[in-house]
Design an enzyme around this catalytic site. Sequence first.
Site, PDB file in Angstrom:
ATOM      1  N   GLY A  55       0.785  -1.217   0.000  1.00 25.41           N
ATOM      2  CA  GLY A  55       0.000   0.000   0.000  1.00 25.41           C
ATOM      3  C   GLY A  55       0.818   1.268   0.000  1.00 25.41           C
ATOM      4  O   GLY A  55       1.803   1.385   0.724  1.00 25.41           O
ATOM      5  N   MET A  75       9.601   1.967  -3.023  1.00 26.68           N
ATOM      6  CA  MET A  75       9.404   2.702  -4.272  1.00 26.68           C
ATOM      7  C   MET A  75      10.463   3.795  -4.434  1.00 26.68           C
ATOM      8  O   MET A  75      10.963   4.018  -5.537  1.00 26.68           O
ATOM      9  CB  MET A  75       7.991   3.276  -4.353  1.00 26.68           C
ATOM     10  CG  MET A  75       6.889   2.220  -4.464  1.00 26.68           C
ATOM     11  SD  MET A  75       7.030   1.129  -5.913  1.00 26.68           S
ATOM     12  CE  MET A  75       7.537  -0.407  -5.135  1.00 26.68           C
ATOM     13  N   PRO A  84       7.224   0.995   4.757  1.00 29.15           N
ATOM     14  CA  PRO A  84       8.036   0.066   3.951  1.00 29.15           C
ATOM     15  C   PRO A  84       7.806   0.234   2.446  1.00 29.15           C
ATOM     16  O   PRO A  84       8.746   0.138   1.657  1.00 29.15           O
ATOM     17  CB  PRO A  84       7.588  -1.322   4.414  1.00 29.15           C
ATOM     18  CG  PRO A  84       6.950  -1.108   5.744  1.00 29.15           C
ATOM     19  CD  PRO A  84       6.356   0.267   5.701  1.00 29.15           C
ATOM     20  N   CYS A  85       6.565   0.510   2.053  1.00 29.07           N
ATOM     21  CA  CYS A  85       6.268   0.659   0.627  1.00 29.07           C
ATOM     22  C   CYS A  85       6.872   1.939   0.078  1.00 29.07           C
ATOM     23  O   CYS A  85       7.383   1.961  -1.047  1.00 29.07           O
ATOM     24  CB  CYS A  85       4.757   0.633   0.406  1.00 29.07           C
ATOM     25  SG  CYS A  85       4.006  -0.932   0.915  1.00 29.07           S
ATOM     26  N   THR A  86       6.820   2.988   0.869  1.00 32.45           N
ATOM     27  CA  THR A  86       7.454   4.242   0.467  1.00 32.45           C
ATOM     28  C   THR A  86       8.949   4.038   0.299  1.00 32.45           C
ATOM     29  O   THR A  86       9.528   4.447  -0.716  1.00 32.45           O
ATOM     30  CB  THR A  86       7.161   5.346   1.506  1.00 32.45           C
ATOM     31  OG1 THR A  86       5.742   5.530   1.592  1.00 32.45           O
ATOM     32  CG2 THR A  86       7.825   6.659   1.123  1.00 32.45           C
TER      33      THR A  86
END
Length: 157
Positions: free
Chosen positions: A41, A51, A46-48
């Site tokens: 998400g 990416m 962690p996703c930030t």
Amino acid sequence: MISKGDAAPNFTATIGTSDHESFDLQDVLGGGPVVLAFFPGAFTPPCTNEMIAFQDRLDEFEDAGATILGVSADSPFSLGAFREEHGIEFDLLSDMAREAISAYDLEIDIADLGLHGIANRAVFVLDADGTVVYEWVAEDPTNEPEYEAVLEAVESI
């Protein structure tokens, strides 16, 4: 589960920009390696981090002829805002229908956060023919891939 040597399942999605353009994986195959980076998400730490890490290495991947694509169940609006906020220059694909997430067998629930049917963190590298040449699926969705291993897989094609 999709593994190295398998034909990558085709899927359609929506590109997370203000235009909400349609995307079909078949349209990008044949132009060099494709990196599919599935993530749970947008706007989560962690996703930030993941990416942004791909963005920081974008020149290296592009020098190797690769296209990077982020894939999540987030809305196109959310992904567009996420791209803008973090200066992400590669496409983020909205898979709200879970077509890609299901095809790659990556659907997970994070009940503590109220998230259901989202993508586990995973990276697949596809060659120009759509064959999976590298696969990594997180045992824990807070783990990030080894970016150098992903780049090495791209450069080996």
